[in-house]
Design an enzyme around this catalytic site. Structure first.
Site, PDB file in Angstrom:
ATOM      1  N   CYS A  89     -34.311 104.731  16.217  1.00  0.00           N
ATOM      2  CA  CYS A  89     -35.414 104.183  17.001  1.00  0.00           C
ATOM      3  C   CYS A  89     -34.989 102.834  17.594  1.00  0.00           C
ATOM      4  O   CYS A  89     -34.055 102.187  17.094  1.00  0.00           O
ATOM      5  CB  CYS A  89     -36.645 104.003  16.109  1.00  0.00           C
ATOM      6  SG  CYS A  89     -37.457 105.563  15.670  1.00  0.00           S
ATOM      7  N   HIS A 146     -39.439 108.841  18.305  1.00  0.00           N
ATOM      8  CA  HIS A 146     -38.958 109.441  17.068  1.00  0.00           C
ATOM      9  C   HIS A 146     -39.351 110.907  16.949  1.00  0.00           C
ATOM     10  O   HIS A 146     -38.608 111.710  16.368  1.00  0.00           O
ATOM     11  CB  HIS A 146     -39.506 108.654  15.870  1.00  0.00           C
ATOM     12  CG  HIS A 146     -39.021 109.147  14.549  1.00  0.00           C
ATOM     13  ND1 HIS A 146     -37.757 108.876  14.061  1.00  0.00           N
ATOM     14  CD2 HIS A 146     -39.627 109.920  13.601  1.00  0.00           C
ATOM     15  CE1 HIS A 146     -37.608 109.433  12.877  1.00  0.00           C
ATOM     16  NE2 HIS A 146     -38.720 110.084  12.573  1.00  0.00           N
ATOM     17  N   HIS A 199     -31.441 113.810  18.451  1.00  0.00           N
ATOM     18  CA  HIS A 199     -30.112 113.312  18.739  1.00  0.00           C
ATOM     19  C   HIS A 199     -29.100 114.448  18.621  1.00  0.00           C
ATOM     20  O   HIS A 199     -29.369 115.493  18.043  1.00  0.00           O
ATOM     21  CB  HIS A 199     -29.725 112.181  17.778  1.00  0.00           C
ATOM     22  CG  HIS A 199     -29.425 112.657  16.387  1.00  0.00           C
ATOM     23  ND1 HIS A 199     -30.409 113.101  15.517  1.00  0.00           N
ATOM     24  CD2 HIS A 199     -28.251 112.798  15.707  1.00  0.00           C
ATOM     25  CE1 HIS A 199     -29.851 113.458  14.374  1.00  0.00           C
ATOM     26  NE2 HIS A 199     -28.546 113.290  14.455  1.00  0.00           N
ATOM     27  N   GLN A 201     -24.447 114.992  18.557  1.00  0.00           N
ATOM     28  CA  GLN A 201     -23.210 114.327  18.180  1.00  0.00           C
ATOM     29  C   GLN A 201     -22.058 114.797  19.064  1.00  0.00           C
ATOM     30  O   GLN A 201     -22.141 115.846  19.719  1.00  0.00           O
ATOM     31  CB  GLN A 201     -22.880 114.605  16.711  1.00  0.00           C
ATOM     32  CG  GLN A 201     -23.938 114.104  15.746  1.00  0.00           C
ATOM     33  CD  GLN A 201     -23.550 114.341  14.300  1.00  0.00           C
ATOM     34  OE1 GLN A 201     -22.575 113.784  13.807  1.00  0.00           O
ATOM     35  NE2 GLN A 201     -24.311 115.184  13.618  1.00  0.00           N
TER      36      GLN A 201
END
Length: 383
Positions: A89, A146, A199, A201
């Protein structure tokens, strides 16, 4: 298929800074305000952080011909914190996070607990018994909210994420010793995520991954036997039969593959051989933004609760001789086989790699087609 005409979108370099322990962070901005915002001075990271971990070691398994990284510091990584302690956040007056800004669009930063790196190297070869797990691991925060999800992003934000992916693919591919760049999103606790914040990666591996090499071997064997292009012929088969196609655009097609292994499995494939996201044209990238959202929203529409998934972007190894015959593509897979049932990889799948499917690909494709109106390639979304 020949490459489409390139209609370049305005590209703005990301805003760069370094976190308190030396890790790099890049901000990518949605179109419109991007040029002005990228010139502003980014807020500093005021935290006191411990030194970065040592680069892990890898060991080579000669029986399978595969490398295994041993990153013991990852045992200490943050695990499913509450929203009030989320490290992705934005930072605020009372709490500093991994992203110092009070607001952001898309943020990319080096992982604090990397499986590869932070050291880089000159590559590895099978004659070694062990080697440094060199490379780089990055986290991509898709949004500051979030409780957001990729499927819930705006089309403009999806464009920004894909632009960030393409940028990172190109830049990481130039690091000495990086052999392949893998972009992925693990979504849902059932998949094993350690952070709920939306998110993904990026792994920059020091070796070409086994699954990709297996695909390239199949491509080369098919060409030697038939003279054909395996990726192109597989797509042609799906388009001809049609009953596994989920959505189709001008430059991309999404379908459930003929031999799908997972209860939910969708491949999103370009209509020409292109090695990686950085090699896409402006037109291809634009349609990809809308069609990827369409695929994820169809998956979300299957059940009243969020569906766990892995979204894996397959890209060609950086210097493999078969690079130009590869076709980068997305594979979205989920173990969810019914509203309250998951498929677990047990004896046959986990031990032998021999999959036993519970749902036919044709049934899965039909259900996905029914969740939304047909994809409209002209309008950049569903009709």
């Amino acid at each position: 298929m020949s490459a489409p005409a390139i209609h370049p979108e305005p590209e703005t370099e990301p805003q760069r800074m370094h976190l308190a322990d030396g890790r790099e962070l890049l901000y990518f901005f949605d179109a419109g305000e991007a040029p002005a915002r990228s010139r502003a001075t980014p807020p500093a990271d005021t935290r006191r952080l411990p030194p970065r971990p040592q680069t892990p070691r890898m060991r080579y398994d000669p029986l399978l011909g595969e490398w295994v990284s041993y990153a013991e510091h990852r045992q200490r990584r943050t695990h499913l914190p509450p929203a009030s302690e989320c490290p992705l956040c934005p930072s605020g007056p009372e709490r500093a996070t991994e992203i110092p800004a009070r607001a952001y669009d898309v943020a990319v930063f080096e992982n604090r607990f990397p499986a590869f790196g932070p050291g880089t190297g000159s590559g590895v070869h099978a004659a070694q018994a062990d080697a440094p797990a060199a490379g780089r691991c990055e986290v991509v925060a898709f949004a500051p909210q979030h409780d957001a999800s990729f499927a819930g992003l705006t089309l403009e934000r999806a464009r920004t994420v894909i632009r960030a992916w393409a940028h990172r693919t190109a830049e990481l591919s130039r690091i000495q010793g990086v052999a392949q760049v893998f972009i992925f999103e693990n979504r849902g606790a059932e998949i094993g995520v350690t952070l709920h914040h939306p998110h993904g990666q990026i792994y920059a591996y020091p070796f070409a991954t086994p699954r990709t090499l297996r695909q390239l071997e199949s491509v080369q064997a098919y060409r030697a036997e038939t003279g054909g292009d395996l990726f192109g012929d597989l797509l042609a088969r799906e388009l001809e039969e049609g009953n596994r196609v989920v959505a189709r655009g001008r430059w991309w097609t999404a379908y459930v593959p003929y031999a799908a292994r997972m209860p939910l499995e969708v491949h999103l494939v370009p209509h020409r051989n292109v090695p990686d996201l950085a090699s896409l044209t402006g037109d291809e990238r634009e349609e990809l933004s809308a069609l990827y959202l369409d695929v994820l929203r169809r998956i979300e529409g299957l059940y009243p609760t969020p569906t766990p998934y892995i979204a894996a972007w397959y890209q060609a190894p950086v210097e493999h001789p078969g690079r130009n015959s590869y076709r980068m593509h997305l594979q979205v897979t989920s173990p969810r086989r019914a509203e309250n049932k998951l498929k677990y990889l047990a004896g046959s799948e986990a031990a032998m790699g021999a999959f036993i499917a519970d749902v036919s690909p044709e049934e899965t494709a039909a259900r996905l087609r029914q969740t939304l109106p047909p994809f409209d390639a002209r309008g950049g979304g569903t009709a």
